[in-house]
Scaffold this active site. Structure first.
Site, PDB file in Angstrom:
ATOM      1  N   TYR A 126      89.769 -84.983 -19.486  1.00  0.00           N
ATOM      2  CA  TYR A 126      88.312 -85.148 -19.446  1.00  0.00           C
ATOM      3  C   TYR A 126      87.932 -85.757 -18.105  1.00  0.00           C
ATOM      4  O   TYR A 126      88.608 -86.662 -17.606  1.00  0.00           O
ATOM      5  CB  TYR A 126      87.838 -86.055 -20.575  1.00  0.00           C
ATOM      6  CG  TYR A 126      87.368 -85.293 -21.794  1.00  0.00           C
ATOM      7  CD1 TYR A 126      86.171 -84.580 -21.757  1.00  0.00           C
ATOM      8  CD2 TYR A 126      88.118 -85.288 -22.962  1.00  0.00           C
ATOM      9  CE1 TYR A 126      85.731 -83.880 -22.864  1.00  0.00           C
ATOM     10  CE2 TYR A 126      87.689 -84.588 -24.078  1.00  0.00           C
ATOM     11  CZ  TYR A 126      86.485 -83.881 -24.031  1.00  0.00           C
ATOM     12  OH  TYR A 126      86.060 -83.192 -25.120  1.00  0.00           O
ATOM     13  N   GLU A 173      84.154 -86.159 -16.953  1.00  0.00           N
ATOM     14  CA  GLU A 173      82.715 -86.189 -16.715  1.00  0.00           C
ATOM     15  C   GLU A 173      82.393 -87.054 -15.502  1.00  0.00           C
ATOM     16  O   GLU A 173      83.022 -88.073 -15.254  1.00  0.00           O
ATOM     17  CB  GLU A 173      81.970 -86.750 -17.942  1.00  0.00           C
ATOM     18  CG  GLU A 173      81.745 -85.732 -19.039  1.00  0.00           C
ATOM     19  CD  GLU A 173      82.823 -85.806 -20.098  1.00  0.00           C
ATOM     20  OE1 GLU A 173      83.938 -86.246 -19.763  1.00  0.00           O
ATOM     21  OE2 GLU A 173      82.553 -85.426 -21.252  1.00  0.00           O
ATOM     22  N   ASP A 189      69.811 -66.375  -6.980  1.00  0.00           N
ATOM     23  CA  ASP A 189      70.956 -66.126  -7.858  1.00  0.00           C
ATOM     24  C   ASP A 189      71.756 -64.989  -7.236  1.00  0.00           C
ATOM     25  O   ASP A 189      71.371 -63.826  -7.330  1.00  0.00           O
ATOM     26  CB  ASP A 189      70.453 -65.760  -9.253  1.00  0.00           C
ATOM     27  CG  ASP A 189      71.584 -65.506 -10.240  1.00  0.00           C
ATOM     28  OD1 ASP A 189      72.736 -65.349  -9.811  1.00  0.00           O
ATOM     29  OD2 ASP A 189      71.295 -65.430 -11.455  1.00  0.00           O
ATOM     30  N   THR A 236      78.148 -66.870  -9.694  1.00  0.00           N
ATOM     31  CA  THR A 236      79.392 -66.900 -10.445  1.00  0.00           C
ATOM     32  C   THR A 236      80.536 -66.857  -9.437  1.00  0.00           C
ATOM     33  O   THR A 236      80.327 -66.620  -8.245  1.00  0.00           O
ATOM     34  CB  THR A 236      79.512 -65.699 -11.399  1.00  0.00           C
ATOM     35  OG1 THR A 236      79.325 -64.487 -10.642  1.00  0.00           O
ATOM     36  CG2 THR A 236      78.484 -65.768 -12.510  1.00  0.00           C
ATOM     37  N   LYS A 271      83.143 -61.596 -10.521  1.00  0.00           N
ATOM     38  CA  LYS A 271      82.417 -60.448  -9.971  1.00  0.00           C
ATOM     39  C   LYS A 271      82.960 -60.096  -8.580  1.00  0.00           C
ATOM     40  O   LYS A 271      84.163 -59.994  -8.390  1.00  0.00           O
ATOM     41  CB  LYS A 271      80.917 -60.708  -9.964  1.00  0.00           C
ATOM     42  CG  LYS A 271      80.311 -60.947 -11.356  1.00  0.00           C
ATOM     43  CD  LYS A 271      78.811 -61.037 -11.272  1.00  0.00           C
ATOM     44  CE  LYS A 271      78.166 -61.206 -12.643  1.00  0.00           C
ATOM     45  NZ  LYS A 271      78.239 -62.594 -13.139  1.00  0.00           N
ATOM     46  N   ARG A 330      86.469 -66.749 -14.027  1.00  0.00           N
ATOM     47  CA  ARG A 330      85.140 -66.770 -14.632  1.00  0.00           C
ATOM     48  C   ARG A 330      84.587 -68.196 -14.551  1.00  0.00           C
ATOM     49  O   ARG A 330      85.191 -69.141 -15.055  1.00  0.00           O
ATOM     50  CB  ARG A 330      85.205 -66.301 -16.080  1.00  0.00           C
ATOM     51  CG  ARG A 330      85.672 -64.859 -16.230  1.00  0.00           C
ATOM     52  CD  ARG A 330      85.552 -64.380 -17.652  1.00  0.00           C
ATOM     53  NE  ARG A 330      84.164 -64.327 -18.065  1.00  0.00           N
ATOM     54  CZ  ARG A 330      83.350 -63.291 -17.829  1.00  0.00           C
ATOM     55  NH1 ARG A 330      83.785 -62.241 -17.166  1.00  0.00           N
ATOM     56  NH2 ARG A 330      82.107 -63.321 -18.255  1.00  0.00           N
TER      57      ARG A 330
END
Length: 482
Positions: free
Chosen positions: A68, A70, A245, A274, A277, A283
């Protein structure tokens, strides 16, 4: 164009991994093997898909997944994050260098997450309101229509202007059922009914009338370049934040195919993308921004994101390092050249294309002249081993589910090494299939929008012809799982 790798080492790594997986759940190991077989044996033309390198793929299966983290680099809410700090900093540094960006945030899990981070960062940067904190304390699925109305009012009834879905925009650009259409009062700009091209004067006129807080540029199914310098002029005139975008065409920006006015990063206040692509990574998502938005962007977790996927950030770092190599520019140019060849191959065989061509990596077919829907075309092509996705065309009479179009792209097969001659052959195979599809009728006697009949022998003939092309350009050559 496949990135070089040590096939012997990669083969051993994957065989050993599948053996470990199979000992626990053989169904999953079998599905992984089958997916590689399927991808090796089909013509992948989905514009949003590609093939990541073995190094990128292997980076996602490690102990970083167990941590973890954060927060941000050097400011975590969990102890023991020194290695995650190294990973995240490396990914951000590669992103900034690759795109010449002042700031990079590499935590978003997807493109939609990246857009959400951008929306809230822009709101936080422009508006100080306790409504932001109140909203972040409540799960988005628990917000009622009344909650959204209250939140919008608390934030000054802010507005978003983006490309309409049927013109090629994305659902996160203000589509009403999407969260972007709930967070903001939204309006859309379209394309010219005759040419299918953006009319910047009309975009400007709409912006002057609507006065949005956010002007979004970018697309998921628009086969042309965008002049981002003009979009920034429009944004500045109306006092809007320009958000771009570039999820679909980030690889063309990284590969220096899109430069100057067509490179969004120097013109946009905030740029999202992203990392798969055309960028050919794992991903995931990413946000690039100008310095005045950096602090707000870095608060993506916990504002809208959960714990960072550290193993995916590591894979992003690997893929971005690969994209900084000179050979990636060669690849990116080939993606664009191959798209032109594919478009020309289709048009000379009578296929109608939206905008009559392409300037990027994707091509949008209007299949209505064949008397079929996009859904029928997509299914028939899949029967023949050609993987595409149906997509609406501007002012589509069949709507977003059945559609009248099919979207295709060149990034994946270019990675395999396909060139302009092979893409012309792909165009020929597609036309052979499309011209062999006959819609069936419903029980009421009307033409079905989903069911069809493909002429006998066409699927087998196409698969055989595809195999000849694919055999010349194997996927992950030398990688042996047996």
């Amino acid at each position: 164009m496949t990135q070089p790798f040590d096939a012997t080492a990669a083969s051993a790594a994957y065989r050993n991994a599948l053996e470990v997986i199979g000992a626990v759940e053989p169904t999953i190991a079998g599905a992984i093997r089958a997916e590689l077989d399927d991808q090796r044996s089909s013509l992948k033309l989905i514009a949003s898909e590609n093939y990541a390198s073995p190094a990128t793929l292997l980076t996602m299966g490690n102990w970083l997944s167990d941590k973890y983290a954060e927060g941000t680099v050097g400011h975590r809410f969990y102890a023991g994050c020194q290695n995650v700090d190294t990973v995240e900093q490396a990914a951000a540094d590669h992103a900034k260098a690759l795109f010449d960006a002042p700031h990079a945030y590499v935590q978003p899990h997807s493109g939609i997450d990246a857009n959400l981070v951008a929306f809230w960062a822009i709101l936080a940067n422009r508006i100080e309101s306790p409504a932001l904190a109140q909203a972040s304390a409540k799960h988005v699925n628990d917000l009622s229509d009344e909650d959204w109305t209250t939140l919008r009012k608390a934030l000054g009834d802010q507005k978003m202007l983006g490309m309409s879905l049927d013109a090629g925009g994305h659902l996160t650009h203000g589509f009403r059922p999407n969260i972007s259409g709930k967070m903001f009062h939204q309006s859309s700009y379209g394309t010219d009914p005759e040419t299918g091209l953006l009319d910047y004067d009309k975009v400007a006129a709409t912006a002057r009338e609507f006065k949005p807080l956010i002007l979004i540029a970018g697309y998921s199914a628009y086969p042309r370049k965008i002049d981002f310098a003009k979009m920034r002029e429009i944004a500045d005139e109306v006092g809007a934040t320009l958000m771009v975008d570039m999820a679909h065409f980030a690889g063309l920006v990284a590969g220096k195919v899109f430069t100057g006015d067509f490179d969004p990063v120097p013109h946009a206040h905030v740029t999202t993308t992203t990392t798969h692509k055309s960028l050919r990574g794992p991903r995931g998502g990413m946000v690039l921004c100008q310095p005045e938005y950096a602090d707000a962007v870095d608060r993506g977790c916990p504002m809208v994101l959960g714990g960072p996927l550290s193993q995916v950030m590591a894979a992003k770092a690997v893929a971005l390092a690969e994209a900084r190599r000179p050979e990636f520019q060669t690849y990116a140019q080939a993606v664009a050249d191959n798209a032109v060849a594919l478009a020309e191959g289709l048009m000379k065989r009578g296929v109608k294309l939206v905008t009559d061509g392409t300037e990027n990596h994707l091509v949008l077919l209007d299949v209505s002249s064949y008397g079929i829907t996009g859904r029928q075309a997509e299914s028939a092509l899949l029967d023949a081993g050609i993987v595409t996705n149906r997509n609406a065309v501007p002012r589509d009479p069949n709507g977003a589910w059945y559609t009248s179009g099919v979207r295709i792209g060149t990034p994946a097969l270019t990675t395999r090494g396909f060139g302009v001659d092979e893409f012309d052959r792909v165009a020929e195979l597609m036309v052979d299939v499309l011209s062999s599809v006959t819609p069936t009728t419903t029980s009421a006697g009307a033409a079905s929008k989903a069911k069809y009949v493909l002429a006998d022998g066409v699927a087998d003939k196409t698969r055989a012809a595809s195999a000849e092309l694919l055999d010349k350009h194997p996927l992950y050559p030398g990688l042996d799982l047996n």
